[in-house]
Design a protein around this motif. Sequence first.
Motif, mmCIF file in Angstrom:
data_model
loop_
_atom_site.group_PDB
_atom_site.id
_atom_site.type_symbol
_atom_site.label_atom_id
_atom_site.label_comp_id
_atom_site.label_asym_id
_atom_site.label_seq_id
_atom_site.Cartn_x
_atom_site.Cartn_y
_atom_site.Cartn_z
ATOM 1 N N MET A 1 0.988 -1.310 0.222
ATOM 2 C CA MET A 1 -0.392 0.215 0.153
ATOM 3 C C MET A 1 1.366 1.434 0.015
ATOM 4 N N PRO A 2 0.852 2.261 -1.209
ATOM 5 C CA PRO A 2 1.419 4.084 -1.222
ATOM 6 C C PRO A 2 1.118 4.181 0.478
ATOM 7 N N GLU A 3 2.307 4.976 0.434
ATOM 8 C CA GLU A 3 2.613 5.653 1.701
ATOM 9 C C GLU A 3 1.830 7.023 1.237
ATOM 10 N N THR A 4 0.809 7.380 2.304
ATOM 11 C CA THR A 4 -0.370 9.035 2.056
ATOM 12 C C THR A 4 0.924 10.282 2.723
ATOM 13 N N LYS A 5 0.057 10.602 1.697
ATOM 14 C CA LYS A 5 1.281 12.008 2.429
ATOM 15 C C LYS A 5 0.090 13.502 2.395
ATOM 16 N N LEU A 6 0.582 14.437 2.667
ATOM 17 C CA LEU A 6 0.647 15.300 2.558
ATOM 18 C C LEU A 6 0.350 16.872 3.582
ATOM 19 N N LEU A 7 0.593 17.573 2.413
ATOM 20 C CA LEU A 7 0.941 18.684 2.874
ATOM 21 C C LEU A 7 0.156 19.972 3.440
ATOM 22 N N ILE B 1 -2.962 21.578 -9.170
ATOM 23 C CA ILE B 1 -3.001 20.112 -8.488
ATOM 24 C C ILE B 1 -3.601 19.505 -7.063
ATOM 25 N N GLU B 2 -3.053 17.986 -6.515
ATOM 26 C CA GLU B 2 -4.618 17.998 -6.378
ATOM 27 C C GLU B 2 -4.564 18.660 -4.871
ATOM 28 N N THR B 3 -5.375 18.524 -4.349
ATOM 29 C CA THR B 3 -6.671 19.303 -3.035
ATOM 30 C C THR B 3 -6.802 18.691 -2.156
ATOM 31 N N ILE B 4 -7.447 19.083 -1.022
ATOM 32 C CA ILE B 4 -7.883 17.340 -0.448
ATOM 33 C C ILE B 4 -8.675 18.213 0.948
ATOM 34 N N ALA C 1 3.072 20.347 -6.163
ATOM 35 C CA ALA C 1 3.321 20.014 -7.513
ATOM 36 C C ALA C 1 4.493 18.533 -7.666
ATOM 37 N N ILE C 2 5.657 19.957 -7.287
ATOM 38 C CA ILE C 2 6.855 19.305 -7.634
ATOM 39 C C ILE C 2 7.286 17.837 -6.396
ATOM 40 N N ILE D 1 2.310 15.837 -3.648
ATOM 41 C CA ILE D 1 1.955 15.503 -2.509
ATOM 42 C C ILE D 1 0.667 16.478 -2.182
ATOM 43 N N PRO D 2 -0.515 16.132 -2.211
ATOM 44 C CA PRO D 2 -1.537 16.453 -2.075
ATOM 45 C C PRO D 2 -1.746 17.694 -1.179
ATOM 46 N N LEU D 3 -2.855 18.900 -1.343
ATOM 47 C CA LEU D 3 -2.315 20.002 -0.626
ATOM 48 C C LEU D 3 -3.707 20.074 -0.038
ATOM 49 N N ALA D 4 -3.484 19.913 1.728
ATOM 50 C CA ALA D 4 -4.918 20.007 2.318
ATOM 51 C C ALA D 4 -5.022 21.771 2.617
ATOM 52 N N THR D 5 -6.156 21.963 2.060
ATOM 53 C CA THR D 5 -6.449 23.222 1.953
ATOM 54 C C THR D 5 -7.769 23.826 1.409
#
Length: 129
Positions: A1-7, A125-128, A107-108, A111-115
């Motif tokens: 399972m891939p690691e979940t990352k969050l900025l 970009i991917e946001t959550i 983007a670079i 990492i999805p951005l929590a916003t």
Amino acid sequence: MPETKLLLDTHALLWWAVADRSLSRKVRRLIEDQGTSVFVSAATAWEIATKVRLGKLRWEHGGSLEAYCAEQRFAMLPVTFAHGERAGSWPQAPGDPFDRMLAAQSAIEQIPLATNDARIDPFGIETIW
């Protein structure tokens, strides 16, 4: 399972720090999950320090933001030349340099951005939230 990352964007970090209900349940659950690597940008530290200096914000946790992030086991994301070039090269809004930097880092680093900031949308970009 891939690691979940969050900025975390600046508001997400501030709302987490004071347990503000403005932080979405989804983001709160991700931060609480031991399987999530949570990142805080050096740009967020810059933004918070600037607002504290200008009297627009109070940091209620005593000590430095860096110490708080370490306590929370948040990884600190430095700003690189690549981040700076990407943030400065995007032609579209937002004009806020902190938002542009967070979007570039998201983007670079992929990492999805929590916003909940809709102005981030033009960057694609991917946001959550």
